[in-house]
Scaffold this motif. Structure first.
Motif, PDB file in Angstrom:
ATOM      1  N   GLY A  72      39.564   1.568 -66.417  1.00  0.00           N
ATOM      2  CA  GLY A  72      40.263   0.373 -65.822  1.00  0.00           C
ATOM      3  C   GLY A  72      40.978   1.120 -64.674  1.00  0.00           C
ATOM      4  N   GLY A  73      39.928   2.328 -63.455  1.00  0.00           N
ATOM      5  CA  GLY A  73      40.788   2.167 -62.034  1.00  0.00           C
ATOM      6  C   GLY A  73      41.605   3.476 -62.376  1.00  0.00           C
ATOM      7  N   ASN A  74      42.598   4.134 -63.241  1.00  0.00           N
ATOM      8  CA  ASN A  74      43.611   4.765 -63.200  1.00  0.00           C
ATOM      9  C   ASN A  74      43.085   5.920 -63.215  1.00  0.00           C
ATOM     10  N   SER A  75      43.371   6.362 -62.589  1.00  0.00           N
ATOM     11  CA  SER A  75      43.353   8.389 -61.665  1.00  0.00           C
ATOM     12  C   SER A  75      44.925   8.471 -62.806  1.00  0.00           C
ATOM     13  N   PHE A  76      43.566  10.044 -63.069  1.00  0.00           N
ATOM     14  CA  PHE A  76      45.022  11.209 -63.132  1.00  0.00           C
ATOM     15  C   PHE A  76      44.718  13.197 -63.212  1.00  0.00           C
ATOM     16  N   ALA A  77      45.546  13.529 -63.950  1.00  0.00           N
ATOM     17  CA  ALA A  77      45.059  15.465 -63.062  1.00  0.00           C
ATOM     18  C   ALA A  77      45.823  15.498 -63.982  1.00  0.00           C
ATOM     19  N   SER A 114      36.649   8.742 -75.056  1.00  0.00           N
ATOM     20  CA  SER A 114      37.468   9.292 -76.701  1.00  0.00           C
ATOM     21  C   SER A 114      37.483   8.112 -77.594  1.00  0.00           C
ATOM     22  N   LYS A 115      37.692   8.842 -79.046  1.00  0.00           N
ATOM     23  CA  LYS A 115      37.695   8.092 -79.934  1.00  0.00           C
ATOM     24  C   LYS A 115      38.854   7.556 -80.914  1.00  0.00           C
ATOM     25  N   ILE A 116      39.907   8.669 -79.787  1.00  0.00           N
ATOM     26  CA  ILE A 116      41.111   9.050 -80.285  1.00  0.00           C
ATOM     27  C   ILE A 116      42.363   8.420 -79.942  1.00  0.00           C
ATOM     28  N   ARG A 117      43.475   7.582 -79.659  1.00  0.00           N
ATOM     29  CA  ARG A 117      44.448   7.170 -79.172  1.00  0.00           C
ATOM     30  C   ARG A 117      44.091   5.948 -78.094  1.00  0.00           C
ATOM     31  N   ASN A 118      43.723   5.936 -76.556  1.00  0.00           N
ATOM     32  CA  ASN A 118      43.961   4.848 -75.834  1.00  0.00           C
ATOM     33  C   ASN A 118      41.996   4.241 -75.622  1.00  0.00           C
ATOM     34  N   ARG A 119      41.545   4.811 -76.664  1.00  0.00           N
ATOM     35  CA  ARG A 119      40.075   4.930 -76.295  1.00  0.00           C
ATOM     36  C   ARG A 119      39.419   4.839 -75.536  1.00  0.00           C
ATOM     37  N   ASN A 120      39.746   5.788 -74.497  1.00  0.00           N
ATOM     38  CA  ASN A 120      39.685   6.094 -73.185  1.00  0.00           C
ATOM     39  C   ASN A 120      37.857   5.856 -73.084  1.00  0.00           C
ATOM     40  N   SER A 121      37.304   5.201 -71.946  1.00  0.00           N
ATOM     41  CA  SER A 121      35.851   5.899 -71.233  1.00  0.00           C
ATOM     42  C   SER A 121      36.700   6.191 -69.691  1.00  0.00           C
ATOM     43  N   VAL A 169      45.341   4.434 -69.366  1.00  0.00           N
ATOM     44  CA  VAL A 169      45.653   5.400 -69.316  1.00  0.00           C
ATOM     45  C   VAL A 169      45.349   6.732 -69.986  1.00  0.00           C
ATOM     46  N   MET A 170      45.008   7.573 -69.545  1.00  0.00           N
ATOM     47  CA  MET A 170      43.928   9.122 -69.414  1.00  0.00           C
ATOM     48  C   MET A 170      45.454   9.581 -70.400  1.00  0.00           C
ATOM     49  N   THR A 171      45.703   9.913 -71.746  1.00  0.00           N
ATOM     50  CA  THR A 171      46.892  10.462 -71.780  1.00  0.00           C
ATOM     51  C   THR A 171      46.041  12.046 -71.855  1.00  0.00           C
ATOM     52  N   GLU A 172      47.334  12.737 -72.591  1.00  0.00           N
ATOM     53  CA  GLU A 172      47.603  14.680 -72.064  1.00  0.00           C
ATOM     54  C   GLU A 172      46.552  15.178 -73.260  1.00  0.00           C
ATOM     55  N   GLU A 173      46.722  14.402 -74.469  1.00  0.00           N
ATOM     56  CA  GLU A 173      46.235  14.236 -75.812  1.00  0.00           C
ATOM     57  C   GLU A 173      44.400  14.159 -75.856  1.00  0.00           C
ATOM     58  N   GLU A 174      43.977  13.171 -74.766  1.00  0.00           N
ATOM     59  CA  GLU A 174      42.931  13.100 -74.408  1.00  0.00           C
ATOM     60  C   GLU A 174      42.123  13.777 -73.641  1.00  0.00           C
ATOM     61  N   ALA A 175      43.262  14.716 -72.640  1.00  0.00           N
ATOM     62  CA  ALA A 175      41.995  15.515 -71.619  1.00  0.00           C
ATOM     63  C   ALA A 175      42.153  16.767 -71.613  1.00  0.00           C
ATOM     64  N   ALA A 176      43.347  17.058 -73.393  1.00  0.00           N
ATOM     65  CA  ALA A 176      42.956  18.438 -74.118  1.00  0.00           C
ATOM     66  C   ALA A 176      41.869  18.451 -74.804  1.00  0.00           C
ATOM     67  N   GLU A 177      41.601  16.688 -75.399  1.00  0.00           N
ATOM     68  CA  GLU A 177      40.287  17.055 -76.291  1.00  0.00           C
ATOM     69  C   GLU A 177      39.039  17.219 -75.370  1.00  0.00           C
ATOM     70  N   VAL A 178      39.041  16.439 -74.280  1.00  0.00           N
ATOM     71  CA  VAL A 178      37.451  16.092 -73.824  1.00  0.00           C
ATOM     72  C   VAL A 178      37.953  18.368 -73.108  1.00  0.00           C
ATOM     73  N   ILE A 179      38.798  18.518 -73.312  1.00  0.00           N
ATOM     74  CA  ILE A 179      38.930  20.106 -72.345  1.00  0.00           C
ATOM     75  C   ILE A 179      38.121  20.664 -73.467  1.00  0.00           C
ATOM     76  N   SER A 180      39.182  20.294 -74.553  1.00  0.00           N
ATOM     77  CA  SER A 180      38.710  21.448 -76.117  1.00  0.00           C
ATOM     78  C   SER A 180      36.894  21.947 -76.147  1.00  0.00           C
ATOM     79  N   LEU A 181      36.561  20.652 -76.327  1.00  0.00           N
ATOM     80  CA  LEU A 181      35.535  20.291 -76.275  1.00  0.00           C
ATOM     81  C   LEU A 181      34.396  20.857 -75.132  1.00  0.00           C
ATOM     82  N   SER A 182      34.720  21.008 -73.887  1.00  0.00           N
ATOM     83  CA  SER A 182      33.701  21.218 -72.940  1.00  0.00           C
ATOM     84  C   SER A 182      34.001  23.105 -72.951  1.00  0.00           C
ATOM     85  N   VAL A 183      34.736  23.995 -73.543  1.00  0.00           N
ATOM     86  CA  VAL A 183      34.873  25.393 -74.321  1.00  0.00           C
ATOM     87  C   VAL A 183      34.526  25.243 -75.885  1.00  0.00           C
ATOM     88  N   SER A 184      35.087  24.683 -76.458  1.00  0.00           N
ATOM     89  CA  SER A 184      34.398  25.244 -77.943  1.00  0.00           C
ATOM     90  C   SER A 184      32.605  25.256 -77.951  1.00  0.00           C
TER      91      SER A 184
END
Length: 235
Positions: A203-208, A160-167, A32-47
């Protein structure tokens, strides 16, 4: 004795079933894509730490400083940005399109459009991605700040290298609303942008998620997403 034995077996079986269900839930949560992971990828696209959007505003401000008063200015260019040292590394190719628009002989806006493609690696995330920005820059002549409006869209595959370490794959869209960029430093002074991110994990789980990026100046911003949590960004 038989009823007691049967009861013991039933208890053991129930415990085993509960354990299996718990393990399944734990495994499901790992994709499951956590909100923290979502915020991380947003921050790196802006940073600016990963050649994100904030770094490109400096490029645009420098170009506007030089050509913002030239009504006939219209140019394409290609820029390659590479950094192989430190905890943040990247390799990106940018293709720019520049145009200055005037009313009579008075410049009133510059279109700064670019596409980019490449990769970055950061302490908490790595990505292979591409982006498109379509920006209108106004206040070319007077004042100490340029005003940016437009959209910035970034698609990619991240690990991701944090939380669930998702791809996962993701698409991020920023809608800029009167973002102010300092003409001298090229840095974002203030303003905000709507932001959305959507995609799916391997894993097939969508997120938004949706929210707001608020630029605070001094190379910092905050990201506020669905549940109201605020994430700080510095570069």
């Amino acid at each position: 004795m038989k009823p007691i034995k049967s009861l013991s077996l039933l208890i053991m079986f129930t415990g085993f079933l509960v354990l299996m269900i718990s393990c399944k839930k734990e495994n499901d949560n790992s994709t499951v894509m956590t909100e923290e992971e979502a915020a991380e990828v947003i921050s790196l696209s802006v940073s600016g730490s990963t050649e994100g959007f904030a770094t490109q505003t400096t490029e645009i401000a420098a170009r506007a400083n030089t050509y913002g008063n030239v009504c006939s200015y219209n140019k394409d260019s290609t820029v390659i940005k590479i950094n192989t040292a430190g905890t943040y590394t990247w390799n990106y190719t940018f293709k720019w399109q520049w145009s200055v628009f005037c009313t009579g002989v008075v410049p009133n806006s510059m279109n700064a459009n670019y596409s980019m493609k490449g990769m970055y690696s950061a302490p908490r995330m790595s990505s292979s991605d591409s982006a498109i920005a379509n920006l209108a820059v106004t206040n070319l002549i007077s004042g100490s700040q340029y005003t940016f409006n437009g959209t910035y869209t970034r698609d990619g595959s991240q690990v991701s290298k944090i939380r669930n370490r998702n791809s996962f794959t993701s698409k991020i869209t920023l809608g800029l609303n009167n973002v102010k960029v300092n003409k001298t430093t090229g840095r974002i002074d203030e303003g905000n942008a709507s932001v959305s991110i959507a995609g799916s994990t391997t894993g097939g789980n969508s997120f938004a998620y949706n929210g707001i990026v608020t630029f605070l100046g001094n190379q910092s911003a905050t990201i506020s997403l669905n549940n109201g949590a605020v994430y700080n960004v510095n570069w």
